[in-house]
Design a protein around this motif. Structure first.
Motif, PDB file in Angstrom:
ATOM      1  N   TYR A 229       0.856  -1.435  -0.154  1.00 19.96           N
ATOM      2  CA  TYR A 229      -0.101  -0.284   0.109  1.00 19.96           C
ATOM      3  C   TYR A 229       0.773   1.319   0.208  1.00 19.96           C
ATOM      4  O   TYR A 229       2.233   1.333   0.438  1.00 19.96           O
ATOM      5  CB  TYR A 229      -0.820  -0.056   1.214  1.00 19.96           C
ATOM      6  CG  TYR A 229      -0.211   0.093   2.612  1.00 19.96           C
ATOM      7  CD1 TYR A 229      -0.163   1.283   3.024  1.00 19.96           C
ATOM      8  CD2 TYR A 229       0.073  -0.974   3.301  1.00 19.96           C
ATOM      9  CE1 TYR A 229       0.643   1.617   4.242  1.00 19.96           C
ATOM     10  CE2 TYR A 229       0.832  -0.777   4.483  1.00 19.96           C
ATOM     11  CZ  TYR A 229       1.054   0.533   5.068  1.00 19.96           C
ATOM     12  OH  TYR A 229       1.689   0.795   5.956  1.00 19.96           O
ATOM     13  N   ILE A 230       0.272   2.277  -0.463  1.00 27.15           N
ATOM     14  CA  ILE A 230       1.018   3.588  -0.410  1.00 27.15           C
ATOM     15  C   ILE A 230      -0.227   4.757   0.158  1.00 27.15           C
ATOM     16  O   ILE A 230      -1.408   4.565  -0.293  1.00 27.15           O
ATOM     17  CB  ILE A 230       1.585   4.219  -1.612  1.00 27.15           C
ATOM     18  CG1 ILE A 230       2.244   5.242  -1.661  1.00 27.15           C
ATOM     19  CG2 ILE A 230       0.556   4.319  -2.612  1.00 27.15           C
ATOM     20  CD1 ILE A 230       3.259   5.466  -2.628  1.00 27.15           C
ATOM     21  N   ASN A 231       0.078   5.632   1.119  1.00 29.33           N
ATOM     22  CA  ASN A 231      -0.912   6.399   1.743  1.00 29.33           C
ATOM     23  C   ASN A 231      -0.130   7.951   1.772  1.00 29.33           C
ATOM     24  O   ASN A 231       0.423   8.324   2.686  1.00 29.33           O
ATOM     25  CB  ASN A 231      -1.201   5.822   2.870  1.00 29.33           C
ATOM     26  CG  ASN A 231      -2.188   6.586   3.754  1.00 29.33           C
ATOM     27  OD1 ASN A 231      -2.220   6.371   4.858  1.00 29.33           O
ATOM     28  ND2 ASN A 231      -2.996   7.298   3.184  1.00 29.33           N
ATOM     29  N   PRO A 232      -0.281   8.563   0.582  1.00 32.43           N
ATOM     30  CA  PRO A 232       0.210  10.025   0.781  1.00 32.43           C
ATOM     31  C   PRO A 232      -0.997  10.668   1.505  1.00 32.43           C
ATOM     32  O   PRO A 232      -2.147  10.562   1.185  1.00 32.43           O
ATOM     33  CB  PRO A 232       0.116  10.358  -0.830  1.00 32.43           C
ATOM     34  CG  PRO A 232      -0.640   9.554  -1.442  1.00 32.43           C
ATOM     35  CD  PRO A 232      -0.896   8.075  -0.621  1.00 32.43           C
ATOM     36  N   GLY A 233      -0.645  11.857   2.088  1.00 29.34           N
ATOM     37  CA  GLY A 233      -1.788  12.672   2.728  1.00 29.34           C
ATOM     38  C   GLY A 233      -1.133  13.976   2.960  1.00 29.34           C
ATOM     39  O   GLY A 233       0.171  14.377   2.948  1.00 29.34           O
ATOM     40  N   LEU A 234      -1.928  15.197   3.226  1.00 29.04           N
ATOM     41  CA  LEU A 234      -1.659  16.528   3.512  1.00 29.04           C
ATOM     42  C   LEU A 234      -2.371  16.839   4.674  1.00 29.04           C
ATOM     43  O   LEU A 234      -3.487  16.328   4.936  1.00 29.04           O
ATOM     44  CB  LEU A 234      -2.245  17.445   2.253  1.00 29.04           C
ATOM     45  CG  LEU A 234      -1.495  17.605   1.011  1.00 29.04           C
ATOM     46  CD1 LEU A 234      -2.113  18.269   0.110  1.00 29.04           C
ATOM     47  CD2 LEU A 234       0.038  18.345   1.570  1.00 29.04           C
TER      48      LEU A 234
ATOM     49  N   ALA B 144       4.212   4.000   3.117  1.00 23.01           N
ATOM     50  CA  ALA B 144       3.949   2.996   2.230  1.00 23.01           C
ATOM     51  C   ALA B 144       4.619   1.781   3.191  1.00 23.01           C
ATOM     52  O   ALA B 144       5.362   1.859   4.052  1.00 23.01           O
ATOM     53  CB  ALA B 144       5.364   3.283   0.991  1.00 23.01           C
ATOM     54  N   GLY B 145       3.850   0.569   2.656  1.00 26.02           N
ATOM     55  CA  GLY B 145       4.375  -0.596   3.395  1.00 26.02           C
ATOM     56  C   GLY B 145       3.857  -1.657   2.728  1.00 26.02           C
ATOM     57  O   GLY B 145       3.166  -1.688   1.525  1.00 26.02           O
ATOM     58  N   ALA B 146       3.791  -2.857   3.502  1.00 27.36           N
ATOM     59  CA  ALA B 146       3.330  -4.140   2.887  1.00 27.36           C
ATOM     60  C   ALA B 146       2.831  -5.042   4.018  1.00 27.36           C
ATOM     61  O   ALA B 146       3.024  -4.845   5.368  1.00 27.36           O
ATOM     62  CB  ALA B 146       4.558  -5.128   2.221  1.00 27.36           C
ATOM     63  N   VAL B 147       1.922  -5.916   3.678  1.00 23.50           N
ATOM     64  CA  VAL B 147       1.039  -6.731   4.808  1.00 23.50           C
ATOM     65  C   VAL B 147       1.325  -8.235   4.292  1.00 23.50           C
ATOM     66  O   VAL B 147       0.935  -8.243   3.217  1.00 23.50           O
ATOM     67  CB  VAL B 147      -0.243  -6.360   5.018  1.00 23.50           C
ATOM     68  CG1 VAL B 147      -0.778  -6.961   6.234  1.00 23.50           C
ATOM     69  CG2 VAL B 147      -0.100  -4.702   5.291  1.00 23.50           C
TER      70      VAL B 147
END
Lengths: 214, 329
Positions: free
Chosen positions: B146-151, B168-171
């Motif tokens: 997954y990737i999770n950009p945010g402001l 960003a990471g993996a499961v």
């Protein structure tokens, strides 16, 4: 034979002596089980279990009667669904398993409904029982309506998960409740995620962004 | 004089909004009401200034447009009253998530925010924050990335700060019960006006959904602040266990252990200021939920906090207990 064993146990066993005045009633229940083609050893196990817990005689009799009723229902399910194992021990285990499900609050119609999905989902009888075990765990966390239980069981059976991994879902349910997510919402998340081919990873993702406060 | 008058009007305005919201919240279908008290004291001193009684109105609802598309909203208004009613605290929050899940793919757009206003005897201080992020995940029931950009945009009393976050990471699911979640997150403030500094945090989270109603979790996070040197980091470990005690009663035991070195910030005049000193902090918590009926739940939380400051060789110890009753409608 089993009746003789019961009387011998009452006479000789320290725990059995407590029920010496109730041998006849208990032996009648055992005979009724034999007549119904239900392994009487299952009732004998229940009697021994009650004695080990030092349950008063009247309560033990009620418990054994209830167990007999559940075993009769279990037998009806086994014959109706044509899932009676050839081996007698396996048959006894299957009856006992279904009896535990009934005791855990899973109704006959829910279990039958899930067994009816066997062919469609290409699952075995053991898979169906594994899904029902999860429902018992759900019910032990908080009581659910049979329709809700059936919905979760159905989603499990149609999911890509192996039956050996079904049990983790009950922990997810507990975790979601601890995060104050509403029961109805958790059930919908579980059903939709599993139906969409997801598993424990996807359920974890769905739940992690919802819990308030915690 | 004019300033005092404005302040009085602002106070009335905020109170009017809160009263209006309190009245209108029950109109929503998934409404819940929560009332509780929180007692916090320093040890061995006796100081209850952080204690309060509070009321919360919340509304959470989910909309499933299809099996793939769903929308989730969770909003709440919490008001707190400190001893002697000297301060009125109010926090309004709203979280919105729009999710699209199809087979191996998940995309989720999140917009959340809060508005914090505290009306005291001599000040009114609104602070608000808006966060937005996109969570994109791809994988199957055994492995996922997954990737999770945010402001996030934060307004405090003096400054407005814009932060950019990326995770960003993996499961990986092991035996269908254990989730291994390695990843990395980065935080980059657009400006460092409020003392925020860039940082990067590798982390490793574990979740074990055991076959019985018991969940075990562990989160380890190592944050390196920039400009990086060997003594500027925060190491955090949070183990957690949630279990069922009996039907309707759950308990969660959690503890946060945090070791941090110093944190500096460059001020507008170019000088360097220390934001905090090296410290070790340990804060265990016990949370219990008692379902009294289908709609009424009693929540209890006991906390203990111990902080040791290395520079001054001093310790802070606090203990807290909070109780609240939640009623769902």
């Amino acid at each position: 034979m089993i009746v003789r064993n019961l009387h011998k146990w009452i006479k000789t066993d320290r725990k059995g002596k407590r029920y010496s005045g109730y041998g006849e009633i208990l032996s009648k229940l055992l005979k009724r089980a034999v007549k119904e083609n239900i392994p009487a050893v299952l009732l004998m196990d229940k009697i021994r279990e009650g004695a080990a817990k030092r349950i008063p005689p009247q309560r033990l009799i009620t418990a054994v009667k209830n167990e007999l009723t559940r075993l009769k229902t279990a037998k009806a399910i086994v014959y109706r669904q044509n899932i009676k194992p050839e081996n007698e021990d396996q048959y006894a285990n299957r009856l006992k398993h279904i009896s535990i499900l009934l005791l855990g609050g899973i109704k006959d119609k829910t279990i039958t409904g899930l067994f009816n999905l066997m062919a469609e989902t290409k699952r075995t009888a053991d898979d169906i029982l594994a899904a029902c075990d999860v429902l018992v765990e759900f019910n032990s966390i908080n009581l659910l309506a049979q329709d809700d239980l059936y919905g979760v069981g159905k989603a499990l059976l149609f999911s890509r998960l192996k039956a050996s991994t079904f049990s983790g879902i009950s922990s997810i349910y507990l975790n979601a409740r601890a995060k104050r997510i509403k029961t109805e919402d958790i059930l919908t998340i579980i059903k939709n995620t599993l139906t969409n081919g997801g598993g424990i990873i996807q359920l974890d993702q769905e739940i992690s962004n919802r819990g308030r406060h915690r | 004089m004019i300033f005092n008058s404005c302040r009085r009007y602002r106070k009335s305005f905020y109170l009017s909004i809160i009263i209006l919201l309190l009245i209108s919240f029950p109109l929503f279908s998934e409404f819940s009401f929560d009332a509780g008290t929180q007692v916090i004291s320093a040890i061995p001193r006796y100081d209850l200034s952080g204690s309060n009684i509070w009321l919360e109105m919340s509304w959470a609802d989910s909309y499933y447009f299809s099996e793939s598309l769903s929308y989730f909203i969770d909003s709440a208004l919490r008001t707190g009253y400190t001893p002697l009613m000297q301060n009125f605290e109010g926090i309004a929050t709203c979280n919105n998530y729009l999710s699209f899940r199809k087979n191996s793919f998940l995309a989720r757009l999140g917009i959340s925010g809060y508005y914090d206003l505290t009306i005291g005897s001599d000040y009114t201080s609104p602070v608000w924050q808006i966060n937005t992020d996109v969570f994109i995940s791809y994988g199957n029931y055994q492995f996922s990335v997954y990737i999770n950009p945010g402001l996030s945009l934060l307004q405090n009393e003096l400054n407005r700060t814009l932060n950019f976050n990326l995770q960003a990471g993996a499961v990986y699911a092991l035996f269908g019960q254990i989730l291994i979640k390695p990843g990395i997150s980065a935080e980059i403030p657009a400006e460092q006006t409020n003392g925020e500094v860039p940082g990067i945090s590798p982390f490793l989270n574990l979740s074990w959904y055991t076959g019985i109603p018991l969940t075990l979790k562990s989160k380890i996070n190592y944050r390196v602040n920039f400009p990086a040197d060997q003594n500027n980091f925060v190491l955090t470990w949070i183990p957690e266990a949630t279990l069922l005690l009996r039907r309707g009663i759950t308990a969660t035991v959690r503890s946060k252990a945090e070791y941090k070195t110093y944190q500096t910030s460059t001020l507008s005049d170019g000088s360097t200021a220390y934001l905090y000193d090296p410290a070790f902090k340990l804060s265990p918590e016990l949370l219990s939920d008692f379902s009294l009926t289908d709609t009424i739940t009693l929540h209890a939380k006991a906390t203990l906090g111990w902080t040791h400051y290395y520079n001054t060789e001093t310790d802070d110890i606090t203990a807290g207990l909070s109780l609240d009753i939640e009623i769902e409608f």
